[in-house]
Design a protein around this motif. Structure first.
Motif, mmCIF file in Angstrom:
data_model
loop_
_atom_site.group_PDB
_atom_site.id
_atom_site.type_symbol
_atom_site.label_atom_id
_atom_site.label_comp_id
_atom_site.label_asym_id
_atom_site.label_seq_id
_atom_site.Cartn_x
_atom_site.Cartn_y
_atom_site.Cartn_z
ATOM 1 N N GLY A 1 0.811 -1.209 0.000
ATOM 2 C CA GLY A 1 0.000 0.000 0.000
ATOM 3 C C GLY A 1 0.844 1.257 0.000
ATOM 4 O O GLY A 1 2.075 1.215 -0.115
ATOM 5 N N THR B 1 -8.315 -12.686 1.742
ATOM 6 C CA THR B 1 -7.674 -11.704 0.863
ATOM 7 C C THR B 1 -7.118 -12.337 -0.405
ATOM 8 O O THR B 1 -6.577 -11.623 -1.262
ATOM 9 N N TYR C 1 -3.154 -8.252 -0.528
ATOM 10 C CA TYR C 1 -4.071 -7.186 -0.128
ATOM 11 C C TYR C 1 -3.362 -5.849 -0.305
ATOM 12 O O TYR C 1 -2.240 -5.648 0.196
ATOM 13 N N THR D 1 -3.878 -1.540 -0.146
ATOM 14 C CA THR D 1 -4.737 -0.500 0.409
ATOM 15 C C THR D 1 -3.992 0.830 0.466
ATOM 16 O O THR D 1 -2.768 0.886 0.218
#
Length: 215
Positions: free
Chosen positions: A30, A93, A97, A99
């Protein structure tokens, strides 16, 4: 009894370890940004996995991070000048994953700290009594306007361009006015001779007065 307690503790530890191993791994990635402005990236944010031995990771200068964690791990994002943010990796997930983490700037008002340079009140009293007060604005202006100060300043300063030009123009004007006339010789001026004789006489009288007073 002691052995029974040890065996029970071993089973609890093994169960917790097995439960941790049962959580599937996930590639967690992320970007960390300023929550007040989406376009502002926060670099070098510390990421702590509090669910797995407090592992610590750091995002790069672009705010990007990527590391392996477990599903449902609790992560803490901290950076100087920003409020900490906690998040939990969701389940299911599918091994990865991604984000975006927004952290909010935080202003911390520190308490007032006063520095006192004297160790004791006696030292302060001694320095205060011997302190020399500086002149105020009125006293400084009065000293700057004194004739002696202005005269000394004028004698020490060099002439500026305007003064030099005025002096040169005055000399040129005098030269032009006297170019067709005879320049007077001061040796033939009786008034100049009289002034010279008077100065010599006054000088002799002053020297005589000085010598008589010394005797």
């Amino acid at each position: 009894m002691k052995y029974l307690f040890g065996i029970l503790l071993l089973f609890i530890t093994a169960g917790a370890y097995a439960q941790q191993q049962e959580k599937p791994l996930v590639q967690f990635s992320g970007v960390v940004f300023n929550s007040d402005s989406v376009k502002v990236i926060v670099p070098y944010v510390t990421i702590t996995n509090s669910s797995y031995h407090n592992q610590v990771f750091v995002s790069d200068y672009r705010g990007y991070f990527s590391f392996v964690a477990h599903e449902q791990d609790t992560l803490l994002f901290t950076s100087i000048g920003y409020a900490p943010v906690k998040m939990v990796i969701p389940a299911n997930t599918n091994k990865s994953y991604t984000t975006r983490i927004g952290i909010k700037p935080q202003i911390i008002n520190l308490p007032t700290f006063r520095v006192f340079p004297w160790a004791t009140t006696d030292e302060f009293r001694k320095d205060f009594l011997s302190m020399k007060l500086a002149d105020d604005d009125l006293e400084i202006a009065r000293k700057n306007l004194e004739r002696a100060t202005n005269r000394a300043t004028g004698n020490s300063l060099a002439r500026d361009g305007q003064e030099i030009q005025s002096y040169w123009a005055q000399n040129e004007n005098t030269t032009i006015m006297n170019q067709h006339s005879l320049t007077p010789n001061p040796l033939l001026n009786p008034f100049a001779w009289g002034s010279l004789i008077k100065e010599i006489s006054d000088g002799d009288k002053s020297r005589a007065a000085t010598s008589s007073s010394g005797n």
